[in-house]
Structures are given as structure tokens and as C-alpha cells.
Design a protein around this motif. Structure first.
Motif, PDB file in Angstrom:
ATOM      1  N   THR A 132       1.101  -1.254  -0.567  1.00  0.00           N
ATOM      2  CA  THR A 132      -0.217   0.079  -0.313  1.00  0.00           C
ATOM      3  C   THR A 132       0.717   1.575   0.205  1.00  0.00           C
ATOM      4  O   THR A 132       0.629   2.184  -0.596  1.00  0.00           O
ATOM      5  CB  THR A 132      -1.020   0.154   1.296  1.00  0.00           C
TER       6      THR A 132
ATOM      7  N   ASN B 151      -7.685 -12.052  -7.335  1.00  0.00           N
ATOM      8  CA  ASN B 151      -6.166 -11.170  -6.145  1.00  0.00           C
ATOM      9  C   ASN B 151      -6.826 -10.545  -5.503  1.00  0.00           C
ATOM     10  O   ASN B 151      -6.366  -9.295  -5.398  1.00  0.00           O
ATOM     11  CB  ASN B 151      -5.102 -11.357  -7.428  1.00  0.00           C
TER      12      ASN B 151
ATOM     13  N   LYS C  41      -7.636   0.526  -0.836  1.00  0.00           N
ATOM     14  CA  LYS C  41      -7.058   1.794  -0.093  1.00  0.00           C
ATOM     15  C   LYS C  41      -6.088   2.626  -0.249  1.00  0.00           C
ATOM     16  O   LYS C  41      -6.779   3.957   0.412  1.00  0.00           O
ATOM     17  CB  LYS C  41      -6.208   0.215   0.883  1.00  0.00           C
TER      18      LYS C  41
HETATM   19  C1  LIG Z   1      -0.185  -7.272  -4.065  1.00  0.00           C
HETATM   20  C2  LIG Z   1       0.743  -6.910  -3.197  1.00  0.00           C
HETATM   21  C3  LIG Z   1       1.966  -5.968  -4.035  1.00  0.00           C
HETATM   22  C4  LIG Z   1       0.574  -6.213  -1.960  1.00  0.00           C
HETATM   23  O1  LIG Z   1       1.272  -6.128  -1.175  1.00  0.00           O
HETATM   24  P1  LIG Z   1       1.285  -6.170   0.796  1.00  0.00           P
HETATM   25  O2  LIG Z   1       1.636  -5.606   0.715  1.00  0.00           O
HETATM   26  O3  LIG Z   1       0.895  -7.324   0.982  1.00  0.00           O
HETATM   27  O4  LIG Z   1       0.137  -5.424   1.192  1.00  0.00           O
HETATM   28  P2  LIG Z   1      -0.319  -3.951   2.461  1.00  0.00           P
HETATM   29  O5  LIG Z   1       0.215  -5.364   2.952  1.00  0.00           O
HETATM   30  O6  LIG Z   1      -0.437  -3.073   1.711  1.00  0.00           O
HETATM   31  O7  LIG Z   1      -2.163  -4.591   1.916  1.00  0.00           O
HETATM   32  C5  LIG Z   1      -2.444  -5.822   1.990  1.00  0.00           C
HETATM   33  C6  LIG Z   1      -4.324  -5.788   2.319  1.00  0.00           C
HETATM   34  O8  LIG Z   1      -4.750  -7.027   1.522  1.00  0.00           O
HETATM   35  C7  LIG Z   1      -5.592  -7.984   2.253  1.00  0.00           C
HETATM   36  N1  LIG Z   1      -5.556  -9.375   2.335  1.00  0.00           N
HETATM   37  C8  LIG Z   1      -4.776 -10.076   2.759  1.00  0.00           C
HETATM   38  N2  LIG Z   1      -4.509 -11.053   2.441  1.00  0.00           N
HETATM   39  C9  LIG Z   1      -6.411 -10.870   1.848  1.00  0.00           C
HETATM   40  C10 LIG Z   1      -7.225 -11.497   1.914  1.00  0.00           C
HETATM   41  N3  LIG Z   1      -6.887 -13.299   0.858  1.00  0.00           N
HETATM   42  N4  LIG Z   1      -8.437 -11.328   0.722  1.00  0.00           N
HETATM   43  C11 LIG Z   1      -8.771  -9.885   1.445  1.00  0.00           C
HETATM   44  N5  LIG Z   1      -7.943  -9.144   1.601  1.00  0.00           N
HETATM   45  C12 LIG Z   1      -6.773  -9.592   1.799  1.00  0.00           C
HETATM   46  C13 LIG Z   1      -4.720  -7.534   4.055  1.00  0.00           C
HETATM   47  O9  LIG Z   1      -6.128  -7.457   4.759  1.00  0.00           O
HETATM   48  C14 LIG Z   1      -4.316  -6.170   3.709  1.00  0.00           C
HETATM   49  O10 LIG Z   1      -5.475  -5.476   3.844  1.00  0.00           O
HETATM   50  P3  LIG Z   1      -5.795  -4.319   5.319  1.00  0.00           P
HETATM   51  O11 LIG Z   1      -4.778  -3.406   5.871  1.00  0.00           O
HETATM   52  O12 LIG Z   1      -7.265  -3.766   4.944  1.00  0.00           O
HETATM   53  O13 LIG Z   1      -6.018  -5.183   6.546  1.00  0.00           O
HETATM   54  C15 LIG Z   1       1.954  -7.814  -3.411  1.00  0.00           C
HETATM   55  O14 LIG Z   1       0.412  -8.798  -2.567  1.00  0.00           O
HETATM   56  C16 LIG Z   1       2.546  -9.126  -3.895  1.00  0.00           C
HETATM   57  O15 LIG Z   1       3.205  -8.420  -4.313  1.00  0.00           O
HETATM   58  N6  LIG Z   1       0.816 -10.242  -4.037  1.00  0.00           N
HETATM   59  C17 LIG Z   1       1.690 -10.509  -5.692  1.00  0.00           C
HETATM   60  C18 LIG Z   1       2.172  -9.503  -6.924  1.00  0.00           C
HETATM   61  C19 LIG Z   1       0.835  -9.239  -7.101  1.00  0.00           C
HETATM   62  O16 LIG Z   1       0.054  -9.414  -7.610  1.00  0.00           O
HETATM   63  N7  LIG Z   1       0.925  -7.821  -8.175  1.00  0.00           N
HETATM   64  C20 LIG Z   1       0.137  -7.218  -8.092  1.00  0.00           C
HETATM   65  C21 LIG Z   1      -0.559  -7.391  -9.832  1.00  0.00           C
HETATM   66  S1  LIG Z   1      -2.250  -6.786  -9.906  1.00  0.00           S
END
Ligand SMILES: CC(C)(COP(=O)(O)OP(=O)(O)OC[C@H]1O[C@@H](n2cnc3c(N)ncnc32)[C@H](O)[C@@H]1OP(=O)(O)O)[C@@H](O)C(=O)NCCC(=O)NCCS
Length: 214
Positions: A127, A154, A163
Motif C-alpha cells: 500500500t 487477487n 485502500k
Molecule cells: C499485491 C501486493 C504488492 C500487496 O502487498 P502487501 O504489502 O502484502 O499489501 P498490504 O500489506 O499493504 O495490504 C494488503 C491488504 O490485503 C488484505 N488481504 C490479504 N489477504 C487477503 C485475502 N485473502 N482476502 C482479502 N484481503 C486480503 C490485507 O488484510 C491488507 O488489507 P488491510 O490493510 O485492509 O488489512 C503483494 O501481495 C504482492 O506482491 N502480490 C503478488 C504480486 C501481485 O499480485 N502484484 C499485483 C499485480 S496486479
């Protein structure tokens, strides 16, 4: 001489607290691909990318990704740029953030994509880096709209967009690795951006603006 002396867009750094987004250079490739090799995709998510790069065996991914990065740098132009950035927490590389645009001087619209090593998920970094790149695009490049997409299966990426203040405006039936998937499309305006609490510091923006002609 440094890479940014040769290619001025490689001199950009955006900082907010412990997190930094620095324009990627060839020197960053080994460190970034080492993070990718330890895993990216969380168990709760469908496969998040357009290409199969994250599924490839290590050696194949390293070669393909390196060629991809050099291709992006070779094509970088004001009419079509993709700014690759390495995300660090302190000195540690944690992932990648990009900022892409077509005819940016006219359209003032940027697109983003990002990933973090799985070991760094769930701590708010995703985020924060999105807030940083959007604030940079609005404040320093004069963007008026930012866009992003995520597959519907995703949840983390969709949640990060929500957010950050993006609003969903479309859903499309798309092909993902040969199968049907739903892509959720978001847009964000400067007024709707949820900014990080800590200040954002930018270095190298003048050189980037000059290179882009804005
Ligand atoms: C997408 C990505 C960059 C997010 O990074 P991150 O540091 O984990 O994200 P954050 O911690 O800032 O926020 C994640 C949010 O998702 C929520 N979340 C996590 N798993 C979840 C699930 N199964 N269902 C619903 N929400 C979920 C978290 O609770 C958090 O939200 P909140 O702050 O309201 O609680 C990371 O997950 C990633 O690299 N994913 C793989 C690559 C990817 O998907 N890239 C984007 C391509 S479009």
C-alpha cells in the motif's frame, strides 16, 4: 560515471520513511531476481501476472527477466515510457514498482504494476509503495489520473488499490495464461489519493521531467 549520467531517468528516488523506490539500473537485476526466486505469489491469490515469468525455473526466469528489463530500457521514450523501480526497506530490496504511460505529456495518465517478495507481504509495504508512486506522479509529473488493474481473484492487490483511494470503473473478461479470467480496472484522481502519513522526498525528478519533455 554512473548509470544516471548516461540515462537520466535512472537517477530518480522516491523516499517515505524507511521505504524507497529507486529507478532500477542493470546493477539491481541480480538482487531483485534473488527476491523473486524466493517466491512472490501468496497462497490466497490467483496467478497475478500477464506472463508466466514468475512460474519459470530459476535460470529461465533470470534470463527472460534480464532481457525484459534491457528491452524496457532500450524502448524508454517520452511517447511510451515504463519506469522500472526497485523497492527497498532500508537497504533491503523487497520488490518492484513500475510506472508506465503513453503520450504522457498529452494524456497525463499513468499506469502502475508492482510485486513484493512473499516474505515481505502483509506489512503495509504494498500500500505504501502505491501511495508513493501515485503521489509522485500527481505532484512531480502532473498526472491527472492513475490507473491500475488486478485479476478479481487477487484479493491483496484489489485491497491495496481500494485502500489507496482508487475507484473501480470496469470489469473485463480477459485471457490469463490461456484461460478466462476477470480483470478489475481502477482509476484514481489526485483528490482521492490516500497519502502516507510521513512526508515523501523525491530526488532526480528534474532530470526525469527534462527527459520526458514535461
Ligand atoms: C499485491 C501486493 C504488492 C500487496 O502487498 P502487501 O504489502 O502484502 O499489501 P498490504 O500489506 O499493504 O495490504 C494488503 C491488504 O490485503 C488484505 N488481504 C490479504 N489477504 C487477503 C485475502 N485473502 N482476502 C482479502 N484481503 C486480503 C490485507 O488484510 C491488507 O488489507 P488491510 O490493510 O485492509 O488489512 C503483494 O501481495 C504482492 O506482491 N502480490 C503478488 C504480486 C501481485 O499480485 N502484484 C499485483 C499485480 S496486479
Amino acid at each position: 560515471m554512473t548509470w544516471s549520467d548516461l540515462l537520466p531517468f535512472m537517477g530518480l528516488t522516491i523516499r517515505c520513511g524507511e521505504l524507497s523506490l529507486s529507478a532500477m539500473t542493470p546493477d539491481d537485476i541480480p538482487g531483485l531476481l534473488a527476491v523473486a526466486d524466493r517466491g512472490i505469489v501468496p497462497e490466497c491469490s490467483g496467478y497475478p501476472f500477464i506472463t508466466d515469468w514468475a512460474l519459470l525455473p530459476t535460470e529461465e526466469r533470470n534470463a527472460n527477466s534480464s532481457q525484459f528489463y534491457f528491452g524496457v530500457w532500450s524502448r524508454f521514450s517520452p511517447e511510451a515510457f515504463e519506469l522500472l523501480m526497485v523497492v527497498r526497506e532500508g537497504e533491503q530490496i523487497v520488490g518492484a514498482q513500475d510506472l508506465r504511460a503513453l503520450d504522457f505529456a498529452i494524456r497525463r495518465t499513468g499506469h502502475t504494476g508492482s510485486w513484493l517478495g512473499r516474505e515481505f507481504h502483509g506489512r503495509g509495504i504494498g500500500t505504501r509503495m502505491r501511495q508513493m508512486v501515485c503521489a509522485f506522479a500527481f505532484d512531480e509529473l502532473g498526472a491527472v489520473e492513475m490507473r491500475t488493474e488486478a485479476y478479481a481473484d487477487n484479493p491483496t492487490s484489489n485491497r491495496v488499490s481500494q485502500k489507496t483511494g482508487y475507484v473501480e470503473f470496469d470489469r473485463a473478461r480477459v485471457t490469463r495464461l490461456g484461460e478466462l479470467a476477470t480483470e478489475v480496472r481502477y482509476r484514481l484522481t489526485p483528490e482521492s489519493l490516500n497519502r502516507p502519513e510521513e512526508p515523501i522526498e523525491v530526488t532526480g525528478a528534474d532530470a526525469l521531467r527534462a527527459y520526458l519533455g514535461i
